[in-house]
Scaffold this motif. Structure first.
Motif, mmCIF file in Angstrom:
data_model
loop_
_atom_site.group_PDB
_atom_site.id
_atom_site.type_symbol
_atom_site.label_atom_id
_atom_site.label_comp_id
_atom_site.label_asym_id
_atom_site.label_seq_id
_atom_site.Cartn_x
_atom_site.Cartn_y
_atom_site.Cartn_z
ATOM 1 N N SER A 164 0.816 -1.219 0.000
ATOM 2 C CA SER A 164 0.000 0.000 0.000
ATOM 3 C C SER A 164 0.848 1.267 0.000
ATOM 4 O O SER A 164 0.320 2.368 -0.137
ATOM 5 N N GLY A 165 2.182 1.132 0.197
ATOM 6 C CA GLY A 165 3.054 2.294 0.078
ATOM 7 C C GLY A 165 3.773 2.740 1.330
ATOM 8 O O GLY A 165 4.329 3.841 1.358
ATOM 9 N N ILE A 166 3.837 1.891 2.366
ATOM 10 C CA ILE A 166 4.431 2.320 3.625
ATOM 11 C C ILE A 166 5.912 2.666 3.484
ATOM 12 O O ILE A 166 6.448 3.500 4.217
ATOM 13 N N TYR A 167 6.604 2.045 2.520
ATOM 14 C CA TYR A 167 8.040 2.322 2.378
ATOM 15 C C TYR A 167 8.310 3.722 1.845
ATOM 16 O O TYR A 167 9.455 4.190 1.863
ATOM 17 N N LEU A 168 7.274 4.408 1.398
ATOM 18 C CA LEU A 168 7.445 5.810 1.009
ATOM 19 C C LEU A 168 7.749 6.694 2.213
ATOM 20 O O LEU A 168 8.304 7.786 2.065
ATOM 21 N N ILE A 169 7.375 6.226 3.428
ATOM 22 C CA ILE A 169 7.623 7.018 4.627
ATOM 23 C C ILE A 169 9.109 7.286 4.791
ATOM 24 O O ILE A 169 9.538 8.378 5.156
ATOM 25 N N GLY A 170 9.938 6.265 4.520
ATOM 26 C CA GLY A 170 11.380 6.445 4.643
ATOM 27 C C GLY A 170 11.943 7.454 3.657
ATOM 28 O O GLY A 170 13.048 7.974 3.846
ATOM 29 N N TYR A 171 11.190 7.718 2.604
ATOM 30 C CA TYR A 171 11.641 8.665 1.585
ATOM 31 C C TYR A 171 10.758 9.915 1.580
ATOM 32 O O TYR A 171 10.733 10.653 0.586
ATOM 33 N N ALA A 172 10.027 10.140 2.671
ATOM 34 C CA ALA A 172 9.063 11.246 2.701
ATOM 35 C C ALA A 172 9.730 12.589 2.418
ATOM 36 O O ALA A 172 9.264 13.379 1.592
ATOM 37 N N THR A 173 10.845 12.851 3.129
ATOM 38 C CA THR A 173 11.529 14.129 2.936
ATOM 39 C C THR A 173 12.003 14.278 1.497
ATOM 40 O O THR A 173 11.828 15.330 0.858
ATOM 41 N N LEU A 174 12.602 13.210 0.958
ATOM 42 C CA LEU A 174 13.078 13.250 -0.428
ATOM 43 C C LEU A 174 11.910 13.368 -1.401
ATOM 44 O O LEU A 174 12.000 14.066 -2.415
ATOM 45 N N PHE A 175 10.794 12.704 -1.089
ATOM 46 C CA PHE A 175 9.604 12.787 -1.941
ATOM 47 C C PHE A 175 9.112 14.229 -2.035
ATOM 48 O O PHE A 175 8.792 14.725 -3.117
ATOM 49 N N PHE A 176 9.059 14.900 -0.889
ATOM 50 C CA PHE A 176 8.598 16.280 -0.880
ATOM 51 C C PHE A 176 9.563 17.182 -1.659
ATOM 52 O O PHE A 176 9.142 18.118 -2.343
ATOM 53 N N GLN A 177 10.871 16.895 -1.565
ATOM 54 C CA GLN A 177 11.839 17.670 -2.343
ATOM 55 C C GLN A 177 11.635 17.447 -3.833
ATOM 56 O O GLN A 177 11.640 18.390 -4.618
ATOM 57 N N ARG A 178 11.466 16.188 -4.231
ATOM 58 C CA ARG A 178 11.303 15.876 -5.650
ATOM 59 C C ARG A 178 9.985 16.443 -6.184
ATOM 60 O O ARG A 178 9.841 16.692 -7.382
ATOM 61 N N ALA A 179 9.026 16.633 -5.272
ATOM 62 C CA ALA A 179 7.755 17.239 -5.688
ATOM 63 C C ALA A 179 7.894 18.733 -5.932
ATOM 64 O O ALA A 179 6.992 19.364 -6.475
ATOM 65 N N GLY A 180 9.052 19.304 -5.493
ATOM 66 C CA GLY A 180 9.317 20.704 -5.783
ATOM 67 C C GLY A 180 9.379 21.610 -4.568
ATOM 68 O O GLY A 180 9.565 22.820 -4.708
ATOM 69 N N LEU A 181 9.265 21.036 -3.341
ATOM 70 C CA LEU A 181 9.334 21.869 -2.140
ATOM 71 C C LEU A 181 10.792 22.181 -1.799
ATOM 72 O O LEU A 181 11.702 21.417 -2.114
ATOM 73 N N ARG A 182 11.010 23.306 -1.129
ATOM 74 C CA ARG A 182 12.359 23.664 -0.703
ATOM 75 C C ARG A 182 12.836 22.687 0.370
ATOM 76 O O ARG A 182 12.036 21.983 1.001
ATOM 77 N N VAL A 183 14.170 22.639 0.604
ATOM 78 C CA VAL A 183 14.736 21.710 1.591
ATOM 79 C C VAL A 183 14.099 21.929 2.956
ATOM 80 O O VAL A 183 13.675 20.986 3.633
ATOM 81 N N PHE B 259 -0.120 5.945 -8.724
ATOM 82 C CA PHE B 259 -0.764 4.932 -9.569
ATOM 83 C C PHE B 259 -0.269 3.527 -9.217
ATOM 84 O O PHE B 259 -1.028 2.570 -9.163
ATOM 85 N N PHE B 260 1.026 3.440 -8.970
ATOM 86 C CA PHE B 260 1.645 2.140 -8.657
ATOM 87 C C PHE B 260 1.108 1.595 -7.340
ATOM 88 O O PHE B 260 0.575 0.478 -7.275
ATOM 89 N N PHE B 261 1.221 2.388 -6.267
ATOM 90 C CA PHE B 261 0.802 1.903 -4.953
ATOM 91 C C PHE B 261 -0.718 1.887 -4.800
ATOM 92 O O PHE B 261 -1.269 1.031 -4.114
ATOM 93 N N GLY B 262 -1.404 2.825 -5.439
ATOM 94 C CA GLY B 262 -2.863 2.816 -5.386
ATOM 95 C C GLY B 262 -3.449 1.587 -6.058
ATOM 96 O O GLY B 262 -4.402 0.972 -5.555
ATOM 97 N N GLY B 263 -2.878 1.206 -7.202
ATOM 98 C CA GLY B 263 -3.346 0.002 -7.888
ATOM 99 C C GLY B 263 -3.102 -1.253 -7.072
ATOM 100 O O GLY B 263 -3.977 -2.133 -6.970
ATOM 101 N N LEU B 264 -1.903 -1.348 -6.468
ATOM 102 C CA LEU B 264 -1.603 -2.510 -5.622
ATOM 103 C C LEU B 264 -2.548 -2.571 -4.426
ATOM 104 O O LEU B 264 -3.029 -3.646 -4.048
ATOM 105 N N ALA B 265 -2.811 -1.410 -3.810
ATOM 106 C CA ALA B 265 -3.697 -1.374 -2.638
ATOM 107 C C ALA B 265 -5.111 -1.813 -2.995
ATOM 108 O O ALA B 265 -5.792 -2.471 -2.201
#
Length: 523
Positions: free
Chosen positions: A315-334, A472-478
């Protein structure tokens, strides 16, 4: 109106023996547990609650390290000292991100199988202490690492031990508390995970502003705090009465029960119920080896345990470990990404606390299915937003995706996260509980290994750069997982372990678990 002896006879008559043949003390203990409200249970078993929470410190340690590593990938000093230049910014290679993050899932595989045997040989208490000592040693490697290969060794060795805590705590918590507290204390596994992740985020949010090696060495050093708290107090911790009984150390089991309960509780009936449940499982030919987890008696139970735990990853729990990096890649400042990641985990913490209220008013199955459906929907919406035209020039969409991730983690904390551990402990037969949890943990960790390898390549800008399309990837799996859960996950709330043994032996249909009366024989 409370449960009466006659009610209990109707409810608990088993195929292997009539209720009149059961030990009177065991029957008395079961009736007392049914009649015990949550508030009464807290008053009657305050020491059991305290020691269960104490053992959860191991899970906090297990959650702290992988979250710390995930955050360091977004820390400028760590990126500079361990990464390489790409389009004007430092990036830690995706291959090393995968390798460094592998310590946690590999550790859970090892811990799942490695912890079960010493837990049976030495007991829950001594195994916990041994793991804490080993963790203390391996942190030295992480603290002094100045290159990716050395840090990799420290993470892998540390992860092997950290994975053991994820097995030790839910087993211990499920064996020291009555029915009224069982759901909340076993679900505490998730709040311990969130607490460890939140502490790691708080530490790295503060140290990320440093411009030298202390930006990453200091967070590693904070892991030494836990052993200094755990080791002196562990000497006084009571051992699991279920383990002591199986070792035929009945007097010690009774003493342990006395330490776990308030002084006005007669623990002899509880000990009799533990002995009676063990006897019933022996009559059902429920052995205590890993192979027995897959025999006919336990196969369905093992499948459910593996399924609910693996769905956490899918369902996507491993995204938690990359939360900070995810927010950066989404375009937020450090700075904004670190703040968002702290809020992300804070909402997960609040959500887990809310799950305790839900557990007292709704069934495990209902909470699990509702939560899983909501998580699938949120992930799919995040994916749809990422497909918006001129995405790069529309910061509002990036913030909307980030906020939806915050809501996702809150929903996960309310449902899937904590309820998974409740179901995991309740569907496992007592004789193979440690091993069933171990098998489920290993299966979940193996999926975690796949995600650990895949996510950096999916999220890094020099690789797939999927951004929010991960939804799409984790939503489909969930969504696929929801169908399985609807068909296979039963309602296990408000049942003694003996009742659950009988219901699984009779192969009661999934949708009938919540209303099934054990005393009614099937025709």
């Amino acid at each position: 109106m409370g449960t009466t002896d006659d009610d209990f006879k109707n409810r608990l008559a088993v195929d292997t023996a009539s209720i009149d043949g059961l030990n009177a003390d065991a029957r008395q203990a079961a009736i007392r547990e049914y009649n015990l409200t949550f508030v009464e249970a807290v008053k009657a078993y305050p020491t059991a609650i305290a020691w269960a929470v104490f053992f959860s410190l191991g899970v906090i340690m297990a959650a702290f390290d992988p979250q710390l590593i995930g955050n360091l990938y977004a820390t400028p000093a760590f990126q500079r000292d361990f990464g390489y230049l790409y389009n004007g910014e430092y990036i830690v290679p995706a291959s090393y991100q995968s390798a460094l993050s592998m310590g946690s899932p590999l550790g859970q595989v090892f811990g799942a199988f490695g912890a079960a045997y010493p837990m049976e040989w030495l007991g829950r208490k001594k195994t916990f202490g041994l793991c804490v000592l080993l963790t203390t040693c391996f942190v030295f490697i992480q603290f002094f690492a100045r290159s990716l290969p050395v840090l990799l060794v420290g993470e892998l060795l540390g992860g092997l031990v950290l994975g053991c805590y994820v097995t030790i705590f839910p087993v211990y918590a499920s064996e020291v508390c009555p029915i009224a507290l069982r759901g909340i204390l076993t679900s505490f596994t998730n709040i311990a995970f969130v607490a460890g992740q939140l502490i790691a985020n708080g530490v790295t949010a503060g140290t990320s502003k440093l411009d030298n090696q202390w930006a990453y060495s200091l967070p590693f050093a904070t892991q030494w705090i836990w052993p200094t708290i755990i080791l002196p107090l562990l000497v006084f911790a009571p051992e699991s009465p279920w383990w002591l009984q199986r070792k035929e150390r009945h007097e010690e089991a009774e003493k342990s029960l006395r330490r776990l309960a308030s002084k006005n509780i007669d623990v002899k009936p509880t000990l009799a119920m533990i002995i009676e449940t063990d006897r019933l499982e022996q009559q059902m030919e429920a052995g205590s080896s890993y192979l027995d987890c897959f025999r006919k008696t336990n196969l369905r139970r093992t499948e459910i345990a593996i399924g609910v735990y693996c769905i956490q990853v899918l369902s996507g729990i491993y995204l938690i470990g990359y939360a900070t990096l995810f927010f950066q890649r989404a375009g937020l400042r450090v700075e904004d990404s670190f703040k968002m990641s702290v809020g992300f985990l804070a909402l997960g913490f609040v959500g887990t606390c809310l799950s305790w209220v839900l557990l007292n008013h709704f069934g495990r199955r209902s909470i699990y299915l509702t939560g899983l459906g909501m998580l699938a929907l949120l992930q799919l919406i995040i994916g749809v937003l990422d497909c918006a035209p001129t995405y790069e020039s529309r910061p509002a969409i990036k913030w909307a995706q980030s906020v939806l991730m915050l809501i996702w983690n809150f929903g996960y904390g309310c449902s899937l996260g904590p309820i998974c551990f409740v179901i995991l402990c309740e569907v496992s037969a007592t004789r193979v509980r440690a091993k069933t949890i171990g098998v489920a943990t290993a299966a979940q960790a193996n999926l975690g290994i796949l995600m650990t390898v895949a996510i950096p390549y999916m999220i890094n800008p020099d690789q797939a750069n999927m951004r929010g399309k991960l939804g799409f990837f984790f939503g489909g799996l969930a969504a696929i997982c929801w169908v399985w859960a609807f068909l296979r996950v039963p309602e296990t709330g408000n049942r003694t372990y003996e009742e659950l043994d009988v219901m699984f032996q009779r192969n009661v249909r999934t949708r009938d678990f919540g209303k099934y009366i054990v005393g009614e024989r099937e025709t």
